[in-house]
Scaffold this motif. Structure first.
Motif, PDB file in Angstrom:
ATOM      1  N   LEU A 193       4.121   0.470  12.729  1.00 34.39           N
ATOM      2  CA  LEU A 193       2.966   1.036  12.033  1.00 34.39           C
ATOM      3  C   LEU A 193       2.516   2.333  12.709  1.00 34.39           C
ATOM      4  CD1 LEU A 193       0.804   0.768   9.815  1.00 34.39           C
ATOM      5  CD2 LEU A 193      -0.532  -0.605  11.422  1.00 34.39           C
ATOM      6  N   SER A 194       2.678   2.426  14.007  1.00 27.17           N
ATOM      7  CA  SER A 194       2.263   3.616  14.757  1.00 27.17           C
ATOM      8  C   SER A 194       3.054   4.868  14.384  1.00 27.17           C
ATOM      9  CB  SER A 194       2.379   3.359  16.259  1.00 27.17           C
ATOM     10  OG  SER A 194       3.719   3.049  16.601  1.00 27.17           O
ATOM     11  N   SER A 195       4.190   4.734  13.707  1.00 34.18           N
ATOM     12  CA  SER A 195       5.003   5.907  13.361  1.00 34.18           C
ATOM     13  C   SER A 195       4.669   6.480  11.983  1.00 34.18           C
ATOM     14  CB  SER A 195       6.485   5.566  13.440  1.00 34.18           C
ATOM     15  OG  SER A 195       6.824   4.618  12.447  1.00 34.18           O
ATOM     16  N   VAL A 196       3.734   5.853  11.263  1.00 28.25           N
ATOM     17  CA  VAL A 196       3.341   6.352   9.941  1.00 28.25           C
ATOM     18  C   VAL A 196       1.827   6.566   9.899  1.00 28.25           C
ATOM     19  CG1 VAL A 196       5.226   5.056   8.848  1.00 28.25           C
ATOM     20  CG2 VAL A 196       2.914   4.094   8.840  1.00 28.25           C
ATOM     21  N   VAL A 197       1.382   7.277   8.868  1.00 26.56           N
ATOM     22  CA  VAL A 197      -0.052   7.385   8.602  1.00 26.56           C
ATOM     23  C   VAL A 197      -0.314   6.446   7.434  1.00 26.56           C
ATOM     24  CG1 VAL A 197      -1.944   8.889   7.876  1.00 26.56           C
ATOM     25  CG2 VAL A 197      -0.130   9.778   9.376  1.00 26.56           C
ATOM     26  N   TRP A 198      -0.940   5.296   7.728  1.00 25.43           N
ATOM     27  CA  TRP A 198      -1.231   4.316   6.682  1.00 25.43           C
ATOM     28  C   TRP A 198      -2.486   4.761   5.942  1.00 25.43           C
ATOM     29  CZ3 TRP A 198       1.561   0.647   4.544  1.00 25.43           C
ATOM     30  CH2 TRP A 198       0.941  -0.247   3.676  1.00 25.43           C
ATOM     31  N   HIS A 199      -2.388   4.905   4.604  1.00 26.84           N
ATOM     32  CA  HIS A 199      -3.515   5.416   3.836  1.00 26.84           C
ATOM     33  C   HIS A 199      -4.397   4.299   3.297  1.00 26.84           C
ATOM     34  CE1 HIS A 199      -2.094   9.498   4.125  1.00 26.84           C
ATOM     35  NE2 HIS A 199      -0.912   9.115   3.691  1.00 26.84           N
ATOM     36  N   GLU A 200      -3.790   3.316   2.655  1.00 23.67           N
ATOM     37  CA  GLU A 200      -4.625   2.334   1.977  1.00 23.67           C
ATOM     38  C   GLU A 200      -3.802   1.142   1.515  1.00 23.67           C
ATOM     39  OE1 GLU A 200      -7.192   2.379  -2.144  1.00 23.67           O
ATOM     40  OE2 GLU A 200      -7.074   4.210  -0.991  1.00 23.67           O
ATOM     41  N   ASP A 201      -4.445  -0.043   1.537  1.00 25.26           N
ATOM     42  CA  ASP A 201      -3.864  -1.228   0.910  1.00 25.26           C
ATOM     43  C   ASP A 201      -4.188  -1.157  -0.577  1.00 25.26           C
ATOM     44  OD1 ASP A 201      -3.369  -2.006   3.497  1.00 25.26           O
ATOM     45  OD2 ASP A 201      -4.926  -3.540   3.545  1.00 25.26           O
ATOM     46  N   PHE A 202      -3.312  -1.664  -1.417  1.00 24.93           N
ATOM     47  CA  PHE A 202      -3.618  -1.762  -2.856  1.00 24.93           C
ATOM     48  C   PHE A 202      -4.436  -3.012  -3.096  1.00 24.93           C
ATOM     49  CE2 PHE A 202       0.190   0.980  -3.479  1.00 24.93           C
ATOM     50  CZ  PHE A 202      -0.426   1.948  -4.218  1.00 24.93           C
ATOM     51  N   GLY A 229       0.836  -1.196   0.000  1.00 24.81           N
ATOM     52  CA  GLY A 229       0.000   0.000   0.000  1.00 24.81           C
ATOM     53  C   GLY A 229       0.866   1.239   0.000  1.00 24.81           C
ATOM     54  N   TYR A 230       0.350   2.297   0.617  1.00 23.70           N
ATOM     55  CA  TYR A 230       1.135   3.523   0.714  1.00 23.70           C
ATOM     56  C   TYR A 230       0.831   4.219   2.034  1.00 23.70           C
ATOM     57  CZ  TYR A 230      -3.052   6.064  -0.821  1.00 23.70           C
ATOM     58  OH  TYR A 230      -4.310   6.589  -0.927  1.00 23.70           O
ATOM     59  N   CYS A 231       1.791   5.025   2.464  1.00 23.40           N
ATOM     60  CA  CYS A 231       1.661   5.722   3.742  1.00 23.40           C
ATOM     61  C   CYS A 231       2.416   7.033   3.676  1.00 23.40           C
ATOM     62  CB  CYS A 231       2.203   4.844   4.875  1.00 23.40           C
ATOM     63  SG  CYS A 231       3.995   4.581   4.804  1.00 23.40           S
ATOM     64  N   THR A 232       2.279   7.819   4.732  1.00 19.18           N
ATOM     65  CA  THR A 232       3.053   9.054   4.866  1.00 19.18           C
ATOM     66  C   THR A 232       3.914   8.938   6.110  1.00 19.18           C
ATOM     67  OG1 THR A 232       1.290  10.334   3.837  1.00 19.18           O
ATOM     68  CG2 THR A 232       2.913  11.566   5.114  1.00 19.18           C
ATOM     69  N   TYR A 233       5.183   9.293   5.960  1.00 17.84           N
ATOM     70  CA  TYR A 233       6.129   9.282   7.074  1.00 17.84           C
ATOM     71  C   TYR A 233       6.911  10.590   7.036  1.00 17.84           C
ATOM     72  CZ  TYR A 233      10.111   7.970   9.978  1.00 17.84           C
ATOM     73  OH  TYR A 233      11.089   7.940  10.947  1.00 17.84           O
TER      74      TYR A 233
END
Length: 194
Positions: free
Chosen positions: A185-194, A145-149
């Motif tokens: 996982l708590s250190s990123v903002v998980w946006h979505e699974d592909f 997926g994608y996230c913001t860090y």
């Protein structure tokens, strides 16, 4: 026809210690020398000579024979592997960023039950489109997926909380901008699974 002899497995390191390269057979059947140092934790640059005319990786394309990345999340915590930074999912046109390969997730010892998984993962953004596919071999269901860090968007892979403390290794093609950074996982903002 020459006889093929099996090398005593306990003597492999001794057999290789005095040589600078190994002999092998290339994809087209010719005999080739492969430097010993390229077997583990190493990248080979894939340039124009390999005829990837429409595949230009951001900061180049590389082949990792076997790259040890790090460890997935601590006891009972979900984790993320940052793969490559991207501008966005579909607006900005950019060179290929991402991976095409196999992960080796291993665990076992005096403090943890043994477990092995080998998910094949394709995760990339090229031109103005992001895409992912994966196939799991083993007990771990990875989620591309994608996230913001730290304000930057990344292609990433999420590992479930039930499988923590795994050593993560990779073999395959990747763009030169891949960061291969494991984080909770708590250190990123998980946006979505592909």
């Amino acid at each position: 026809m020459a006889e093929i002899k099996k090398i005593d497995e306990s003597k492999i390191i001794e057999q290789l210690s005095g040589t600078e390269h190994l002999l092998g057979i290339s994809a087209n059947g010719t005999l080739c020398k492969y430097p010993k140092g390229k077997l583990i934790d190493s990248d080979d640059y894939i340039g124009k000579k390999h005829s990837f005319s429409y595949m230009s990786g951001k900061d180049g394309m590389f082949h990792s024979v076997f790259r040890v990345i790090g460890t997935s999340g601590a006891n009972g915590a979900s984790s993320v592997l940052l793969v490559a930074p991207i501008s966005d999912l579909s607006t900005t046109i950019e060179s290929l960023s991402g991976i095409f390969g196999r992960f080796y997730l291993t665990r076992g010892g005096d403090g943890a039950l043994p477990s092995v998984a080998m998910p094949d993962v394709i995760l990339y953004k090229a031109y103005n489109r992001a895409s992912a596919s994966f196939r799991d071999f083993g007990p771990i269901a990875v989620k591309p997926g994608y996230c913001t860090y730290n304000g930057q968007m990344y292609l990433a892979i999420k590992f479930p909380a039930s499988y923590s403390n795994f050593t993560i290794s990779f073999s395959g093609l990747h763009s030169g901008n891949c960061v291969f950074t494991p984080l909770p996982l708590s250190s990123v903002v998980w946006h979505e699974d592909f």
